[in-house]
Write an enzyme that holds these catalytic residues in place. Structure first.
Site, mmCIF file in Angstrom:
data_model
loop_
_atom_site.group_PDB
_atom_site.id
_atom_site.type_symbol
_atom_site.label_atom_id
_atom_site.label_comp_id
_atom_site.label_asym_id
_atom_site.label_seq_id
_atom_site.Cartn_x
_atom_site.Cartn_y
_atom_site.Cartn_z
ATOM 1 C CE1 TYR A 75 -3.351 -2.687 0.148
ATOM 2 C CE2 TYR A 75 -3.816 -2.108 2.418
ATOM 3 C CZ TYR A 75 -4.091 -2.862 1.304
ATOM 4 O OH TYR A 75 -5.109 -3.778 1.327
ATOM 5 C CG PHE A 231 -13.631 -4.369 -3.563
ATOM 6 C CD1 PHE A 231 -13.068 -3.105 -3.503
ATOM 7 C CD2 PHE A 231 -12.994 -5.336 -4.334
ATOM 8 C CE1 PHE A 231 -11.902 -2.803 -4.200
ATOM 9 C CE2 PHE A 231 -11.823 -5.051 -5.028
ATOM 10 C CZ PHE A 231 -11.275 -3.782 -4.962
ATOM 11 N N PRO A 232 -16.568 -3.982 0.475
ATOM 12 C CG PRO A 232 -16.542 -2.849 2.510
ATOM 13 C CD PRO A 232 -15.650 -3.275 1.376
ATOM 14 C CG LEU A 233 -19.925 0.016 1.174
ATOM 15 C CD1 LEU A 233 -19.629 1.442 1.593
ATOM 16 C CD2 LEU A 233 -21.355 -0.371 1.532
ATOM 17 N N GLY A 234 -18.937 -2.653 -2.875
ATOM 18 C CA GLY A 234 -18.740 -2.735 -4.306
ATOM 19 C C GLY A 234 -17.574 -1.860 -4.731
ATOM 20 N N PRO A 238 -16.437 -3.973 -12.883
ATOM 21 C CG PRO A 238 -16.053 -4.947 -14.953
ATOM 22 C CD PRO A 238 -15.414 -4.053 -13.942
#
Length: 312
Positions: A75, A231-234, A238
């Protein structure tokens, strides 16, 4: 600097070592107790020109009851780790989790590339120890390559047998360089192969709208393994639709007086008791909103509405 010792209060404690109520309540991460709402450090690289602000953000996370921070050497090419070392104090009792399996690649098509061989994993653990200023990392996740890539592709020479990797991770644990082992971006079969080694955590892409790993999430709950969705909210990828754009989520959020993002995070916490969240942000107001999501209570009607949302 963060502590490598188990500084967490007792499993029943609703507060962190610094005395703040645990964000989202208490959860289990291996043998440790941590806040169910943690912080993912990936976005800290956006604050390279505001180091003081980044340190203040991490201090604010501690004040808000977060004692679980997820990071990686790749990171920001060590930037996130250096900030954590600067901002987090041993008396904060923060459990710092890192990951291996990739390495910075500033001049490449993506900011990182896969580094999956056992020697790479060992080198990455050593780099994490140095940049975090630790003698031992509380938990290290082995990040495996994905089929979809999420912007990162693995060359054939980086497709390394899981058993070889687990053997190296076990050696690192036996040597005292890491305390516990986790897995990231894996299948149920991978988890079953690794169970005899003792797995503390699984991190996979998962949200209300991306539930392909539902069986894996259930297996983690059954085995007492922390389920930590990334990515808990997307995301913009795609295959990972954005949760806050779904009309049912928006409708439920209005009824709760919450934001759609908070509603999506709250659903994850309600969906399985093994869930720990590590949403990342470089914005103090978003950090506070994420922590507030841990206090949202979904009644039966709201849960039924969200559960009925068809993933994808």
């Amino acid at each position: 600097m963060p502590s490598s010792s188990s500084a967490s209060p007792s499993p029943s404690s609703p507060t962190t070592a610094s005395g703040a109520p645990r964000a989202g309540g208490a959860g289990r991460l291996g043998d440790r107790t941590v806040s169910r709402v943690g912080y993912g450090a990936m976005q800290l690289h956006r604050m390279t020109e505001d180091r003081a602000g980044a340190v203040a953000l991490l201090r604010r996370a501690v004040e808000l009851g977060i004692d679980h921070i997820d990071t990686a050497q790749f990171y920001g090419d060590g930037f996130s780790n250096e900030l954590i070392r600067e901002a987090i104090r041993p008396e904060d009792g923060v459990t710092v989790v890192s990951k291996v399996g990739a390495t910075p690649d500033p001049g490449g098509p993506a900011p990182m590339r896969y580094a999956q061989h056992p020697a790479d994993l060992r080198a990455d653990v050593e780099a994490n120890l140095k940049s975090l200023g630790l003698d031992r990392i509380p938990l290290v996740n082995l990040r495996r390559p994905t089929t979809s890539g999420f912007g990162l592709s693995a060359s054939p020479d980086q497709m390394v047998d899981l058993d070889d990797q687990l053997a190296e991770m076990s050696s690192l644990r036996d040597e005292g360089k890491i305390e516990a082992i986790g897995l990231s971006t894996v299948t149920l079969d991978d988890l079953n192969r690794a169970l005899p080694l003792g797995i503390a955590c699984v991190q996979n892409a998962y949200s209300l709208l991306a539930r392909e790993d539902e069986e894996l999430a259930r297996a983690c709950t059954a085995h007492g393994i922390a389920w930590v969705p990334y990515f808990p909210l997307g995301s913009a990828f795609p295959d990972l639709p954005k949760v806050n754009e779904h009309p049912v989520v928006q409708e439920v959020a209005r009824g709760l007086g919450a934001t759609p993002s908070q509603t999506g995070l709250a659903w994850l916490l309600h969906h399985t008791p093994a869930t720990l969240l590590i949403p990342g942000t470089a914005d103090p107001s978003h950090l506070e909103a994420n922590v507030a999501a841990g206090a949202i209570r979904l009644d039966a009607e709201a849960l039924a509405a969200l559960d009925s949302v068809r993933p994808g």
